[in-house]
Structures are given as C-alpha cells and as structure tokens.
Design an enzyme around this catalytic site. Sequence first.
Site, PDB file in Angstrom:
ATOM      1  N   THR A   1       0.807  -1.221   0.000  1.00  0.00           N
ATOM      2  CA  THR A   1       0.000   0.000   0.000  1.00  0.00           C
ATOM      3  C   THR A   1       0.835   1.264   0.000  1.00  0.00           C
ATOM      4  O   THR A   1       1.946   1.296   0.523  1.00  0.00           O
ATOM      5  CB  THR A   1      -0.935   0.034   1.236  1.00  0.00           C
TER       6      THR A   1
ATOM      7  N   ASP B   1       4.763  11.888   0.643  1.00  0.00           N
ATOM      8  CA  ASP B   1       4.195  13.226   0.466  1.00  0.00           C
ATOM      9  C   ASP B   1       3.417  13.710   1.677  1.00  0.00           C
ATOM     10  O   ASP B   1       3.256  14.914   1.875  1.00  0.00           O
ATOM     11  CB  ASP B   1       3.281  13.241  -0.769  1.00  0.00           C
TER      12      ASP B   1
ATOM     13  N   THR C   1      -3.613  10.973  -1.606  1.00  0.00           N
ATOM     14  CA  THR C   1      -3.198   9.632  -1.196  1.00  0.00           C
ATOM     15  C   THR C   1      -2.681   8.929  -2.454  1.00  0.00           C
ATOM     16  O   THR C   1      -2.929   9.377  -3.571  1.00  0.00           O
ATOM     17  CB  THR C   1      -4.366   8.830  -0.568  1.00  0.00           C
TER      18      THR C   1
ATOM     19  N   GLY D   1       3.308   8.690  -3.236  1.00  0.00           N
ATOM     20  CA  GLY D   1       3.761   9.959  -2.696  1.00  0.00           C
ATOM     21  C   GLY D   1       4.841  10.625  -3.524  1.00  0.00           C
ATOM     22  O   GLY D   1       4.880  11.856  -3.641  1.00  0.00           O
TER      23      GLY D   1
HETATM   24  N1  GLY Z   1       0.928   8.857  -0.017  1.00  0.00           N
HETATM   25  C1  GLY Z   1       1.609   8.199   1.017  1.00  0.00           C
HETATM   26  C2  GLY Z   1       3.003   7.908   0.757  1.00  0.00           C
HETATM   27  O1  GLY Z   1       3.413   7.821  -0.403  1.00  0.00           O
HETATM   28  O2  GLY Z   1       3.742   7.743   1.702  1.00  0.00           O
END
Ligand code: GLY
Length: 365
Positions: free
Chosen positions: A214, A248, A268, A271
Amino acid sequence: MSHDHTRRQFLKTSSVAGVGALGALGGVTSASRAQPRAKALDAPGSAVSISSGNGLVAVRRAVERINAGADPVLGVVEGVGIVEADPNDMTVGYGGLPNERGVVQLDASVMHGPTHKAGSVACIENIMHPAAVALKVLQTTDHVMIVGRGAYEFARAHGFPHEELLTERARKAWLRWKQNQSERDDWLDPDQMDWNQDGTEVGAAGEQQPVPFTYGTIHCGAVDTSGSVSACTTTSGLSYKIPGRVGDSPIIGAGMYVDNDIGSAGATGRGEAVIQSCGSFAIVQAMGLGLSPTDACLRVLKSIVSNSKRQKRLMQDAERPGFNVILYALRKDGAYGSAAMFPGARFAVADGSGARLEDCASLFD
Ligand code: GLY
C-alpha cells in the site's frame, strides 16, 4: 468534465466555531489572513469535511466536533485519530505496514487556515497519533517539521505514550514480503521450505497468502460555518519502504495544503509522484484560479501523468501511469470534489446531510 459536488445546506455565517475553539489551540492565535475571496457563506447548515475512502468515521467525527464549536483543525485531527488507532487499517498508525526492517515509521502533517500555520512529523516511530504530534508542532513550536528520533522525543515530551505499532497481522505480512523477495537470499520462500512454518507439510492449504502492499493514507479536510479551513494527512507510508523514506503526507504543499482564502487539498497514493508535482498546493492554486474542486484535482492528475512520462518505468503504456494517486479538494464555500487516476475509488464526505461515501471522478476510463 466536472463532477463537482455542489454545496448542500451549507454554511451560515457564524463566528461560533472559529472563535470558540481557538482557545484550545494554544499557540495558534486568532489572527486572520486576508478577506475571503470565495463566496460568502449564506445558508443554514453545517461544517463540511472530506477525506479519503478510509475516513468515513473521520469525517463524521470532524463534522460533529466542529458543529459543536471546535476549530476545524481539532476536528480533523480527532477524526483521523480514530483511523490511526484502528489496527485493521494497514495504511495508517497502529497496524500500519512497516518499513523493510519491520519497523512502523509514520508521517503526518496538519495545517490551520486562519493562521496559515503548519506542523509536520516524519519517520516517527512508536507513537500512535502522528497527526496529533504534528498539531503540537504547529501549536507549540516555531518550527514546521520535526523528523525521526527528534519527533519521537518531542512527542514523548508532550506526554504521548511509547507504543508498539506493529500488529501480528502486519508483522506476518512483512515476513511474507521478506521471504518472497528473492529465491537467492537466505530467507526461504514458502515454496522453498521443506516444512511450512506451522509444521504442516508443504502444500497444506492456507500456507500462502498474498502480500499486502500500500501507499495508503488518510487525508481529511474541513471547513466550518465561518469559512475557517483546516486539513491533515497521516500515514504509515509506502509499505516495506527503505528506512527513513519520507512520502508526500508530511510535506506541506504535497500531501496536504490549506489556503484559508481558497480551501484545502490532500493526496493519497504514490507519494513520490505527488511530491514531484507539488500536488496539494497545485490543487489549491487551481481552485483559486476558478476551477471547481474536481476539475482542480483532474488538472493536477494530468500534470502528474505528464511529469511521470519522463520516467518510463512509471508508465504502464504511453499514456497511463502504472500507479494510482487520489486527490481531494474542499473549497472555502463547502464545495468539494475528488479524482483518481483510475475508476473505482471512493471518498468520504460529511455535511449537514450526514456522512457518506461518494465516487471519485477519474482521469482514465
Ligand atoms: N501517499 C503516502 C506515501 O506515499 O507515503
């Protein structure tokens, strides 16, 4: 094409929420920035909050708290705190997937529109609520960002408990990832083992489960009935990341941004792509130029794709990226929207009509 969601029962001009809750913000003062350019709030109603699809409980809580008089920044931080504490959400806080060493490292940022103050922490370990720590940075320091060991010590100084964040479910996922990395390292893949780990014969049912992966995150933005906007984003980041990798989410202007004259935005998904296009800042700027929230998200997705074409390994074909990013936008007058690269994503929203999930617009079919 606009998928914008128009204001619903929105926003009677009222000073109750903004003024009452600023006292609770400690270091935040009530100094306002320039006069709002957005349409005045004109209808009786409620605060509005938007979040990623995993934030239904967060937007519900945020709107409840804000309508009861809390500053939006407190509403969004409290809202995402429910998800940070949920062991079943493997993208955030407790239960989040760890880095490549099996250590959960969290990132978060918060921004308070009326003062334009921001707070952020990155690579913080053993603290379940990084968004609340980011709020402490905002409230009680002259800094914006504190990382790593310093962020942990700062949180401990403010009384946040030391906690083990790696759940058994996340540890087992990480172990499966590690064992599946290579057939040539010393960590045997399940199909290389003479015996399954539980002592049963190789091939026994139930041994192989997929390895979850994820970039997941929760973003939450809110506006109260006086037009005060705040937002936060919190995450365990990219699963199995290189230790110290920062996504991000804690970067102001990338994973989250607020301009109290215009609105808020968050992101989301991958990032790195959002950082390299200053995603949330760009959305807010686009809304400031008159684009609707959804169109602002779509425009920034297009620019992310265009920038990603310069790195061929990121593309699945000439036009479509091999990753997803989902963007969220909330305008000062309560209009909101969200867009993803691909269909199927949903976002959460709460207002005077209650909390619900809605479909994100998408850049590609
Ligand atoms: N959007 C979360 C990350 O890339 O850490």
